[in-house]
Design a protein around this motif. Structure first.
Motif, PDB file in Angstrom:
ATOM      1  N   UNK A 141       0.830  -1.204   0.000  1.00 51.56           N
ATOM      2  CA  UNK A 141       0.000   0.000   0.000  1.00 51.56           C
ATOM      3  C   UNK A 141       0.870   1.262   0.000  1.00 51.56           C
ATOM      4  N   UNK A 142       1.993   1.219   0.719  1.00 49.63           N
ATOM      5  CA  UNK A 142       2.893   2.373   0.736  1.00 49.63           C
ATOM      6  C   UNK A 142       3.446   2.664  -0.660  1.00 49.63           C
ATOM      7  N   UNK A 143       3.823   1.615  -1.391  1.00 46.85           N
ATOM      8  CA  UNK A 143       4.326   1.813  -2.749  1.00 46.85           C
ATOM      9  C   UNK A 143       3.224   2.358  -3.649  1.00 46.85           C
ATOM     10  N   UNK A 144       2.024   1.831  -3.513  1.00 45.57           N
ATOM     11  CA  UNK A 144       0.888   2.333  -4.276  1.00 45.57           C
ATOM     12  C   UNK A 144       0.688   3.820  -4.006  1.00 45.57           C
ATOM     13  N   UNK A 145       0.796   4.207  -2.744  1.00 39.62           N
ATOM     14  CA  UNK A 145       0.652   5.614  -2.365  1.00 39.62           C
ATOM     15  C   UNK A 145       1.680   6.482  -3.077  1.00 39.62           C
ATOM     16  N   UNK A 146       2.942   6.039  -3.047  1.00 39.78           N
ATOM     17  CA  UNK A 146       4.016   6.825  -3.662  1.00 39.78           C
ATOM     18  C   UNK A 146       3.798   6.982  -5.166  1.00 39.78           C
ATOM     19  N   UNK A 147       3.395   5.904  -5.832  1.00 37.53           N
ATOM     20  CA  UNK A 147       3.241   5.952  -7.287  1.00 37.53           C
ATOM     21  C   UNK A 147       1.983   6.701  -7.709  1.00 37.53           C
ATOM     22  N   UNK A 148       0.906   6.589  -6.936  1.00 35.04           N
ATOM     23  CA  UNK A 148      -0.294   7.364  -7.247  1.00 35.04           C
ATOM     24  C   UNK A 148      -0.018   8.852  -7.061  1.00 35.04           C
ATOM     25  N   UNK A 149       0.776   9.210  -6.056  1.00 34.22           N
ATOM     26  CA  UNK A 149       1.125  10.613  -5.842  1.00 34.22           C
ATOM     27  C   UNK A 149       1.873  11.167  -7.053  1.00 34.22           C
ATOM     28  N   UNK A 150       2.752  10.353  -7.627  1.00 35.09           N
ATOM     29  CA  UNK A 150       3.501  10.787  -8.813  1.00 35.09           C
ATOM     30  C   UNK A 150       2.593  10.903 -10.033  1.00 35.09           C
ATOM     31  N   UNK A 151       1.617  10.013 -10.124  1.00 32.91           N
ATOM     32  CA  UNK A 151       0.736   9.991 -11.299  1.00 32.91           C
ATOM     33  C   UNK A 151      -0.380  11.027 -11.210  1.00 32.91           C
TER      34      UNK A 151
END
Length: 242
Positions: free
Chosen positions: A171-181
Motif C-alpha cells: 500500500x505504501x508503494x501504491x501511495x508513492x506511485x499514485x502521488x507521482x501519477x
C-alpha cells in the motif's frame, strides 16, 4: 483548503468512525462507508450532523460501482478499511491468508481509489489518505539497531503478521506511485500506531485512543495545496522510514 466532502471506508467502527466524526466536526459532508448497512447506519446516526451512510464493500466490484455512482463529486478519500487475518510468520502463513488480506488491504484500495477518481478530479483540492501501518516499514523491520532496541515496537521486532505487514508495505508503494501519477492531488499514507480497535486482541488490550490517530488523518485530509504528497507518516505527521 476548500475541501468539504469526504468518503471514509470501513468507518462503522474504530479509527474510521473517529475520522468520520472529526471530519463532520470540521464542517465536512461525510460519506461513511460500511460493508454492514445496519452497523454503518447506526454509526452515522451516532455521529449525526452531515454524515451519511454509503454501503460499500471494498472487495466487491458491484458494491464499489454503486457507491461511486451515488457520489458525483468528492474532495477527500480516506482508504481506512483493512483486515488482519492472522499473525503467522512467513513460513507458517497460508496462501488463503495472503489472498484474503490483500483482497481488502491492497486490491480494495486500488479498486475504490480508481472508481472514485472521476469524482475526485472534480474537486479543486483532491486528497487521498491511505491508512497504513508502522509495521509495514521496511527500514524499521530490517534495521538491526531498531530490532535490538528494548524500546522498539514489539510488532516491528517480531517476524509475525507477514500477510498484513507486507500488504501495508505494498500500500505504501501504491501511495508513492499514485502521488507521482496525480500531480494535482495530495496522496499520503499514514501509520496510526497501535490503537484500541477490533483489528486484533493486542490492539484491543494495549492500544491507545483511536481518536488520536484520527486527528492525523484529518490533518492530511485538510492539507493546503502546497502540502506534502507521496509521503509515509505517523499519526503525528512525523516521517516514517519506508
Amino acid at each position: 483548503m476548500t475541501s468539504t466532502t469526504a468518503l471514509v471506508t470501513g468507518a462503522n467502527k474504530g479509527i474510521g468512525k473517529e475520522i468520520a466524526r472529526q471530519l463532520v466536526s470540521a464542517g465536512f459532508t461525510v460519506y461513511l462507508g460500511s460493508r454492514d448497512a445496519a452497523r454503518g447506519r447506526a454509526a452515522a446516526e451516532e455521529i449525526g450532523g452531515d454524515c451519511h451512510l454509503v454501503e460499500l464493500d471494498v472487495t466487491d466490484e458491484k458494491s464499489i460501482a454503486a457507491a461511486a455512482a451515488s457520489i458525483a463529486s468528492l474532495d477527500v478519500l480516506i482508504n481506512n478499511a483493512g483486515v488482519l487475518v492472522d499473525s503467522d510468520t512467513g513460513p507458517d502463513a497460508s496462501l488463503s491468508s495472503f489472498r484474503a488480506t490483500y483482497e481488502t488491504n491492497v486490491f480494495g484500495v486500488v479498486a475504490v481509489t480508481n472508481a472514485f477518481l472521476p469524482a475526485l478530479r472534480r474537486s479543486p483540492a483532491p486528497r487521498i489518505v491511505n491508512i497504513s501501518s508502522g509495521t509495514a516499514s521496511l527500514g524499521a523491520s530490517t534495521d538491526e539497531a531498531v530490532r535490538a532496541s528494548a524500546t522498539g515496537a514489539p510488532a516491528v521486532l517480531s517476524p509475525g503478521a507477514v500477510s498484513y505487514r507486507s500488504s501495508k508495505a505494498a500500500l505504501n508503494m501504491i501511495t508513492a506511485l499514485y502521488a507521482q501519477a496525480l500531480p494535482g492531488f495530495r496522496v499520503n499514507a499514514m501509520a496510526p500506531g497501535l490503537r484500541a480497535t477490533d483489528l486484533n486482541g493486542r490492539a484491543r488490550s494495549l492500544g491507545d485512543d483511536p481518536a488520536e490517530a484520527a486527528e492525523g488523518a484529518v490533518r492530511l485530509a485538510r492539507l493546503d495545496d502546497d502540502g506534502p504528497t507521496g509521503t509515509f507518516v505517523s499519526w503525528d505527521l512525523s516521517v516514517m522510514p519506508w
